[in-house]
Design a protein around this motif. Structure first.
Motif, PDB file in Angstrom:
ATOM      1  N   GLN A  63      -4.835  -1.272   7.887  1.00  0.00           N
ATOM      2  CA  GLN A  63      -4.051  -1.006   6.833  1.00  0.00           C
ATOM      3  C   GLN A  63      -4.551  -0.431   5.651  1.00  0.00           C
ATOM      4  OE1 GLN A  63      -4.898  -6.112   5.728  1.00  0.00           O
ATOM      5  NE2 GLN A  63      -2.762  -6.292   7.495  1.00  0.00           N
ATOM      6  N   LEU A  66      -3.079   2.611   6.851  1.00  0.00           N
ATOM      7  CA  LEU A  66      -1.819   2.857   7.051  1.00  0.00           C
ATOM      8  C   LEU A  66      -1.418   2.838   5.262  1.00  0.00           C
ATOM      9  CD1 LEU A  66       0.303   2.775   8.620  1.00  0.00           C
ATOM     10  CD2 LEU A  66       0.137   0.196   7.880  1.00  0.00           C
ATOM     11  N   GLY A  67      -1.633   2.454   4.544  1.00  0.00           N
ATOM     12  CA  GLY A  67      -1.376   2.613   3.378  1.00  0.00           C
ATOM     13  C   GLY A  67      -1.683   4.343   3.135  1.00  0.00           C
ATOM     14  N   GLN A  70       0.601   6.221   4.958  1.00  0.00           N
ATOM     15  CA  GLN A  70       2.269   6.700   3.462  1.00  0.00           C
ATOM     16  C   GLN A  70       3.014   7.179   2.354  1.00  0.00           C
ATOM     17  OE1 GLN A  70       2.273   1.216   3.382  1.00  0.00           O
ATOM     18  NE2 GLN A  70       3.784   1.574   5.474  1.00  0.00           N
ATOM     19  N   ASP A  71       1.519   6.603   1.687  1.00  0.00           N
ATOM     20  CA  ASP A  71       0.900   7.393   0.072  1.00  0.00           C
ATOM     21  C   ASP A  71       1.266   8.947   1.033  1.00  0.00           C
ATOM     22  OD1 ASP A  71       1.336   5.283  -0.700  1.00  0.00           O
ATOM     23  OD2 ASP A  71      -1.502   5.181  -0.939  1.00  0.00           O
ATOM     24  N   VAL A  73       2.591  10.840   2.742  1.00  0.00           N
ATOM     25  CA  VAL A  73       4.162  10.639   3.283  1.00  0.00           C
ATOM     26  C   VAL A  73       5.133  10.547   2.450  1.00  0.00           C
ATOM     27  CG1 VAL A  73       6.534  10.145   4.268  1.00  0.00           C
ATOM     28  CG2 VAL A  73       4.024  10.014   5.328  1.00  0.00           C
ATOM     29  N   SER A  74       5.526   9.946   1.398  1.00  0.00           N
ATOM     30  CA  SER A  74       5.879   9.499   0.222  1.00  0.00           C
ATOM     31  C   SER A  74       5.438  10.799  -0.652  1.00  0.00           C
ATOM     32  CB  SER A  74       5.974   7.978  -0.191  1.00  0.00           C
ATOM     33  OG  SER A  74       4.429   8.339  -0.712  1.00  0.00           O
TER      34      SER A  74
END
Length: 90
Positions: A63, A66-67, A70-71, A73-74
């Protein structure tokens, strides 16, 4: 009392003693089997607990990754700065 009655009484007495000994032996084996089963159950529970803790740690780590993904990508700029900072120790 006839001799046959005496033999019958003695045989009954001996048979009763043998039956008592066999019952005691079977009871002892049953007790040992129950203790061994309890010990095996305790050990299996400990192993399962350890596996659960390891799996939970792996999920938590996944996780976290994954975080981070995601960071990245954003906010790709912050992700690059974080990687460069780790690489150069900044």
């Amino acid at each position: 009392m006839s001799i046959f009655d005496m033999f019958k009484d003695k045989a009954t007495e001996l048979l009763g003693g043998v039956t008592d000994q066999a019952t005691g032996a079977v009871s002892g084996v049953a007790d040992q089997a129950q203790e061994a089963t309890g010990a095996a159950t305790d050990q299996a529970t400990e192993v399962a607990g350890g596996v659960t803790e390891q799996a939970t740690g792996a999920v938590d780590a996944g996780q976290g990754y994954l975080g981070q993904a995601q960071d990245a990508v954003s906010d790709p700029g912050a992700a690059v700065q974080g990687v460069v900072g780790r690489f150069f120790g900044n």
